[in-house]
Design a protein around this motif. Structure first.
Motif, PDB file in Angstrom:
ATOM      1  N   MET A  64      52.421  40.330  26.094  1.00  0.00           N
ATOM      2  CA  MET A  64      53.324  39.739  27.085  1.00  0.00           C
ATOM      3  C   MET A  64      52.685  38.478  27.655  1.00  0.00           C
ATOM      4  N   SER A  65      53.523  37.582  28.163  1.00  0.00           N
ATOM      5  CA  SER A  65      52.992  36.377  28.790  1.00  0.00           C
ATOM      6  C   SER A  65      52.259  36.767  30.071  1.00  0.00           C
ATOM      7  N   LYS A  66      51.361  35.890  30.483  1.00  0.00           N
ATOM      8  CA  LYS A  66      50.610  36.149  31.709  1.00  0.00           C
ATOM      9  C   LYS A  66      51.548  36.182  32.921  1.00  0.00           C
ATOM     10  N   THR A  67      52.602  35.364  32.906  1.00  0.00           N
ATOM     11  CA  THR A  67      53.570  35.351  34.002  1.00  0.00           C
ATOM     12  C   THR A  67      54.298  36.693  34.093  1.00  0.00           C
ATOM     13  N   SER A  68      54.766  37.197  32.947  1.00  0.00           N
ATOM     14  CA  SER A  68      55.444  38.502  32.932  1.00  0.00           C
ATOM     15  C   SER A  68      54.490  39.608  33.361  1.00  0.00           C
ATOM     16  N   MET A  69      53.261  39.498  32.902  1.00  0.00           N
ATOM     17  CA  MET A  69      52.253  40.502  33.243  1.00  0.00           C
ATOM     18  C   MET A  69      51.986  40.484  34.748  1.00  0.00           C
ATOM     19  N   SER A  70      51.892  39.292  35.323  1.00  0.00           N
ATOM     20  CA  SER A  70      51.657  39.168  36.755  1.00  0.00           C
ATOM     21  C   SER A  70      52.804  39.792  37.549  1.00  0.00           C
ATOM     22  N   THR A  71      54.037  39.532  37.112  1.00  0.00           N
ATOM     23  CA  THR A  71      55.213  40.119  37.776  1.00  0.00           C
ATOM     24  C   THR A  71      55.175  41.639  37.674  1.00  0.00           C
ATOM     25  N   GLY A  72      54.854  42.151  36.495  1.00  0.00           N
ATOM     26  CA  GLY A  72      54.773  43.597  36.295  1.00  0.00           C
ATOM     27  C   GLY A  72      53.697  44.235  37.153  1.00  0.00           C
ATOM     28  N   MET A  73      52.534  43.615  37.201  1.00  0.00           N
ATOM     29  CA  MET A  73      51.428  44.134  38.012  1.00  0.00           C
ATOM     30  C   MET A  73      51.813  44.113  39.494  1.00  0.00           C
ATOM     31  N   ARG A  74      52.449  43.041  39.938  1.00  0.00           N
ATOM     32  CA  ARG A  74      52.861  42.940  41.336  1.00  0.00           C
ATOM     33  C   ARG A  74      53.869  44.046  41.673  1.00  0.00           C
ATOM     34  N   THR A  75      54.804  44.284  40.771  1.00  0.00           N
ATOM     35  CA  THR A  75      55.794  45.345  40.989  1.00  0.00           C
ATOM     36  C   THR A  75      55.112  46.700  41.104  1.00  0.00           C
ATOM     37  N   LEU A  76      54.214  47.004  40.172  1.00  0.00           N
ATOM     38  CA  LEU A  76      53.504  48.294  40.208  1.00  0.00           C
ATOM     39  C   LEU A  76      52.629  48.411  41.454  1.00  0.00           C
ATOM     40  N   HIS A  77      52.035  47.295  41.864  1.00  0.00           N
ATOM     41  CA  HIS A  77      51.200  47.304  43.072  1.00  0.00           C
ATOM     42  C   HIS A  77      52.066  47.538  44.315  1.00  0.00           C
ATOM     43  N   ASP A  78      53.221  46.865  44.381  1.00  0.00           N
ATOM     44  CA  ASP A  78      54.138  47.042  45.515  1.00  0.00           C
ATOM     45  C   ASP A  78      54.652  48.475  45.604  1.00  0.00           C
ATOM     46  N   LEU A  79      54.797  49.120  44.447  1.00  0.00           N
ATOM     47  CA  LEU A  79      55.255  50.513  44.407  1.00  0.00           C
ATOM     48  C   LEU A  79      54.106  51.503  44.595  1.00  0.00           C
ATOM     49  N   LYS A  80      52.910  50.978  44.809  1.00  0.00           N
ATOM     50  CA  LYS A  80      51.704  51.786  45.027  1.00  0.00           C
ATOM     51  C   LYS A  80      51.331  52.639  43.815  1.00  0.00           C
ATOM     52  N   MET A  81      51.676  52.141  42.617  1.00  0.00           N
ATOM     53  CA  MET A  81      51.357  52.872  41.392  1.00  0.00           C
ATOM     54  C   MET A  81      50.058  52.388  40.763  1.00  0.00           C
ATOM     55  N   ILE A  82      49.606  51.203  41.180  1.00  0.00           N
ATOM     56  CA  ILE A  82      48.302  50.696  40.756  1.00  0.00           C
ATOM     57  C   ILE A  82      47.602  50.119  41.973  1.00  0.00           C
ATOM     58  N   ASN A  83      46.287  50.044  41.872  1.00  0.00           N
ATOM     59  CA  ASN A  83      45.470  49.450  42.927  1.00  0.00           C
ATOM     60  C   ASN A  83      44.718  48.260  42.376  1.00  0.00           C
ATOM     61  N   LYS A  84      44.509  47.284  43.241  1.00  0.00           N
ATOM     62  CA  LYS A  84      43.620  46.176  42.920  1.00  0.00           C
ATOM     63  C   LYS A  84      42.229  46.639  43.336  1.00  0.00           C
ATOM     64  N   VAL A  85      41.263  46.533  42.427  1.00  0.00           N
ATOM     65  CA  VAL A  85      39.911  47.015  42.706  1.00  0.00           C
ATOM     66  C   VAL A  85      38.891  45.909  42.484  1.00  0.00           C
ATOM     67  N   TRP A  86      37.752  46.104  43.067  1.00  0.00           N
ATOM     68  CA  TRP A  86      36.656  45.157  42.938  1.00  0.00           C
ATOM     69  C   TRP A  86      35.813  45.565  41.738  1.00  0.00           C
ATOM     70  N   GLY A  87      35.373  44.584  40.971  1.00  0.00           N
ATOM     71  CA  GLY A  87      34.487  44.844  39.840  1.00  0.00           C
ATOM     72  C   GLY A  87      33.263  43.960  39.924  1.00  0.00           C
ATOM     73  N   LYS A  88      32.107  44.572  39.875  1.00  0.00           N
ATOM     74  CA  LYS A  88      30.855  43.829  39.971  1.00  0.00           C
ATOM     75  C   LYS A  88      30.773  42.790  38.852  1.00  0.00           C
ATOM     76  N   GLY A  89      30.513  41.565  39.246  1.00  0.00           N
ATOM     77  CA  GLY A  89      30.346  40.481  38.286  1.00  0.00           C
ATOM     78  C   GLY A  89      31.645  39.888  37.773  1.00  0.00           C
ATOM     79  N   SER A  90      32.766  40.372  38.231  1.00  0.00           N
ATOM     80  CA  SER A  90      34.054  39.845  37.772  1.00  0.00           C
ATOM     81  C   SER A  90      34.699  39.024  38.881  1.00  0.00           C
ATOM     82  N   ARG A  91      35.144  37.821  38.503  1.00  0.00           N
ATOM     83  CA  ARG A  91      35.841  36.990  39.479  1.00  0.00           C
ATOM     84  C   ARG A  91      37.346  37.150  39.367  1.00  0.00           C
TER      85      ARG A  91
END
Length: 185
Positions: A64-91
């Motif tokens: 999928m395109s990065k734009t579609s992926m971003s929209t999908g991730m935002r939707t899942l995050h808004d629905l509380k089905m995924i979390n944004k997490v911190w990863g050591k060494g990752s920006r």
């Protein structure tokens, strides 16, 4: 999919086929509840990941395109089905699935139902207020008063339902629902 690196081609193929079936099922199920099939597939793919993933990784995995992926991730995050997490060494932002299907269900329906309850109760209250005004305005018209009384009764029944639904939503949000219907372990 690093966890598949040590598998034979036959093992990998069989495992991926079983995962695809589950991912397809998750996508179809989520589609029934108003979430697009592709976002359902995104959640299903993330469900099987052993580690948090970036938008780029999921974009590559799903084609999928990065734009579609971003929209999908935002939707899942808004629905509380995924979390944004911190990863050591990752920006880059990393995401992981909330694996509690009970909580996902409760969160999803709480969000959707709460919005519907608020909208419907507002419309019902406005209509009830207008009916009350008509009751006083047409005081001498007995047949019209009968119709108004019937409508007010129906609206009050609907308001009782929405107050009950509001309490049901509260029980999902607080977890009290599980006292009545325990989770299967």
């Amino acid at each position: 999919m690093d966890e598949l690196a040590g598998l034979t081609d036959e093992q990998r193929t069989k495992l991926l086929n079983t995962r695809r079936r589950v991912i397809e099922s998750i996508g179809k199920n989520m589609d029934l509840y108003g979430i697009t099939l592709s976002i359902g597939h995104l959640y299903g793919n993330m469900y099987f990941n052993q580690e948090p993933v970036t938008l780029d990784e999921m974009s590559h995995t799903m084609g999928m395109s990065k734009t579609s992926m971003s929209t999908g991730m935002r939707t899942l995050h808004d629905l509380k089905m995924i979390n944004k997490v911190w990863g050591k060494g990752s920006r880059k932002d990393l995401y992981e699935v909330v694996p509690d299907w009970h909580q996902n269900f409760a969160d999803y329906f709480s969000i959707k139902w709460r919005k519907a309850v608020e909208q419907n109760m507002s419309a019902l209250a406005k209509s009830l207020k207008e009916l009350e005004a008509m009751t006083g305005e047409y005081d001498g018209d007995e047949s019209f008063q009968k119709v108004l009384a019937s409508d007010k009764s129906k609206i009050n029944d609907a308001l009782n339902y929405y107050r009950w639904l509001d309490r049901l939503i509260d029980s999902f949000e607080s977890g009290a629902i599980y006292e009545f219907l325990p989770k299967e372990e």
